[in-house]
Structure formats: C-alpha cells, structure tokens
Design an enzyme around this catalytic site. Structure first.
Site, PDB file in Angstrom:
ATOM      1  CG  HIS A 172      -7.054  -1.957  -5.898  1.00  0.00           C
ATOM      2  ND1 HIS A 172      -6.574  -3.143  -5.379  1.00  0.00           N
ATOM      3  CD2 HIS A 172      -6.912  -1.027  -4.911  1.00  0.00           C
ATOM      4  CE1 HIS A 172      -6.157  -2.939  -4.142  1.00  0.00           C
ATOM      5  NE2 HIS A 172      -6.351  -1.673  -3.832  1.00  0.00           N
ATOM      6  CB  CYS A 192      -0.924  -0.005   1.217  1.00  0.00           C
ATOM      7  SG  CYS A 192      -2.032   1.420   1.284  1.00  0.00           S
ATOM      8  N   GLY A 193       0.877   1.980  -1.108  1.00  0.00           N
ATOM      9  CA  GLY A 193       1.760   3.138  -1.230  1.00  0.00           C
ATOM     10  C   GLY A 193       1.439   4.229  -0.239  1.00  0.00           C
ATOM     11  CB  CYS A 228      -4.214   4.807  -5.393  1.00  0.00           C
ATOM     12  SG  CYS A 228      -4.077   3.003  -5.251  1.00  0.00           S
ATOM     13  N   GLY A 229      -0.878   4.889  -4.215  1.00  0.00           N
ATOM     14  CA  GLY A 229       0.507   4.628  -4.608  1.00  0.00           C
ATOM     15  C   GLY A 229       0.659   3.443  -5.535  1.00  0.00           C
ATOM     16  CB  THR A 230      -0.410  -0.113  -5.373  1.00  0.00           C
ATOM     17  OG1 THR A 230      -1.753   0.105  -4.899  1.00  0.00           O
ATOM     18  CG2 THR A 230       0.479  -0.481  -4.195  1.00  0.00           C
TER      19      THR A 230
END
Length: 359
Positions: free
Chosen positions: A248, A126-127, A278-280
C-alpha cells in the site's frame, strides 16, 4: 423449466465510505463445511442468543479445516483460491472489490473468523472491510447490537455494532517501522516517506513531498505516481518487517479542519484506489503521529478519504515494545448493505472462475 446452476456462492455486498466489501459466507463445495446444513442465510431469524446462534451456524468444520486463521488463509490461497477468483474477479467482481471469507472462529471467545482478500490475493486485515462485515452480519440477523469479536490472520478484532450503520472497532497494535526512508524514483527524484504497519504494510508520504492535489479530478496522476513508487520499493528491496512486501502507498494532504485532520489517497494492492479513508492506513498514520509525539494516548484523529468519507481514529492505548512505540487504534466508520445475492457458476462458462491474470 427452472434453470439450476451447477455451483453457487452466497454473498452480501456492502460499502464503507464508498469502498465495497463482499462477504462470502456459503456455497456449494464450501471449503469450511462438510455439508450445506446450517448454512448462513439472510432468511434466518435471530435466536434469543444471537451470538451463540452465529457460532452454531458457521461452526461446520470438516477434516480439512485448519486450526488457526493464518493457516486458513494459507489453505485458501493454496487449495481453494477458486472461491476468491470466482467471487472477486471480473465478470462478477472488479479490482475495487474486497472480499471477506467467513470461517468459524479460531478462539472460543470470538464469534466468527474472516479472511480478507482482493483481486490479487489475500490481506492480513481490512478496516473498512471489517466494518462492512459486521454491519452485514447484523442486517442478516446473526449478531445483536453491542460487542462482537472477529478473528483474522493478524489477530482478533473487538468491535461494537451500533445496530445501524456505525461500527467502532479496535484494530491490531500498529507501529512505525522506519522513519524518513529516501527512495530514488526515476523521473520523480528522491521521495521520502515512512514505513508503518496498521494491519497491512504502508509507505506514507506527506504533501510537502508529493505536492499533489488529492481530488477525484487528479486520479490518473495519483495512480501513476503511487504505482511507480510501489514498483520502485519492490525493485529496490525496501520492505516491512521480516522482508514483508509494502503493498500500500498512502499520500496525505491538509483539508478543511472542521471536517477532518487530513485527507488521504491510498493505492491498494490490486492497483485500485481506496474510496474509504482506509482503516489499516489510518492506523498506520496514527502510529506515525504517535511516534512523532503529535498524538497522545486517548487522542483523536479524523481521516478523510479521496471521495470525502471520514473515519475517526483514537489512540486507545500506547506502549513501548520491541518495535518502539506501538499504538492500539480504535476506528469508527459507517457501512451500508447494498445487496444480498447468489453468484451462479455454470460449468459451460469459460470465465466461471473469473478472468484470470496471465501466469
């Protein structure tokens, strides 16, 4: 008479670009400890060697401690899921909250391990959560400004803490798995998108396909649209590599170029939307841009969230692998600590382990 709860869990809350993270780092019956001695507390003073101090503080392994981060994730899921449900489900948590369970590091060169989770289960990475974890550890006095490495079930994440709100991290190698996948959705027609990995699996849809307004006033429509697409992906068996669930769904739209290169809306596994960019998801987007030849090595991409917060992504390195072009994303964002607390668990409370979903 002082009330003493029968059980407790210690947490630090933060938000990254509006998206909350709860760092879960100690508690009674802590699954990664034989006792509470040496527990992390916000009152501890930094040692001269802060990173070695952090290692000593969380290296409280017991006989049940699995060796690898992926094994620890599995252990939490099968043997200690109470820690997630009590901390993240209502009435103490919500469907928006992402948890980060602190563990000893897997590798000698790392300072800590983290298993991310939410109201429905566990995440690979999780970014926004990693940015929140690092700022939280820094404000607790457990890491110094500068480099830090955190192990996760999908790999080790190298990062740099600025000493304030900003964190720059290097995510996992990301790639586009399938391009222009056509999905027939009842009531919506054919929806075309890319499947990409950025630490989690994403179905990415451009504005020429969804034709939606990405603003907070349109949340109900955005949630319904992306939820229907995700359900149909599962029903039709469209998955990531090795049959992995695509949990997602990410929509993109153009925005003011002086602020960012695009705006997104991300449906998360628990049914909530991501307040952060959202990092990812940004990493998955960068992988698609690299695959399309739109971003070269060293290139930058600024991603704006539905609430207006921004991440900056850099294509730190690009390589040709078995999965095609892969990119190593470097992400920069800001997090702020919002609270330090002890969650109380009363044995008389019928919802002490959270309001559990029907089996």
């Amino acid at each position: 008479m002082t009330y003493i709860p029968r059980q407790w869990i210690q947490v630090v809350d933060s938000h990254t670009g509006g998206e909350p993270t709860r760092l879960i780092y100690d508690g009674q019956h802590w699954p990664f400890a034989g006792s509470r001695e040496g527990a992390l507390t916000s009152q501890e003073s930094p040692s001269p060697s802060v990173l070695s101090g952090l290692r000593k503080a969380i290296d409280r392994s017991s006989l049940i401690l699995p060796k690898t981060m992926s094994e620890r994730r599995q252990f939490l899921e099968t043997e200690a899921d109470w820690l997630r449900t009590a901390s993240l489900l209502e009435p103490r948590g919500s469907d928006v909250l992402v948890g980060a369970i602190l563990t000893p590091p897997e590798h000698a060169s790392s300072q800590a391990g983290v298993v991310f989770c939410n109201n429905t289960g566990y995440l690979g990475m999780c970014g926004h959560g990693m940015i929140g974890v690092i700022v939280s550890l820094g404000q607790m006095g457990l890491i110094a400004p500068g480099p830090v490495t955190i192990d996760t079930p999908v790999g080790s994440i190298a990062a740099t803490w600025s000493g304030s709100a900003s964190v720059t991290l290097t995510n996992v190698w990301s790639y586009r798995y399938r391009h222009a996948v056509s999905l027939s959705v009842p009531g919506l027609g054919v929806v075309t998108g890319d499947i990409a990995w950025g630490g989690n699996w994403f179905f990415l849809i451009g504005e020429e396909v969804h034709q939606k307004s990405l603003d907070l006033g349109n949340l109900s429509d955005l949630l319904a649209y992306t939820s229907q697409i995700r359900s149909e992906l599962g029903r039709q068996g469209i998955a990531g590599a090795q049959g992995a669930e695509i949990d997602h769904v990410e929509l993109f739209a153009s925005c003011d170029s002086s602020i960012a290169d695009s705006q997104n809306f991300v449906l998360c596994p628990g049914g909530a939307y991501d307040r952060s960019p959202c990092g990812t998801g940004t990493s998955a987007k960068l992988a698609c841009l690299v695959a399309d030849g739109k971003v070269a090595e060293g290139g930058l991409w600024r991603q704006k969230s539905i609430v207006g917060s921004c991440f900056q992504a850099k294509a730190l390195s690009i390589r040709e692998g078995e999965r095609g072009l892969e990119v190593l994303p470097q992400l920069t964002g800001e997090a702020y600590v919002t609270g330090v607390s002890t969650l109380q668990i009363d044995e008389a409370d019928p919802f002490r382990w959270g309001i559990l979903p029907p089996q």
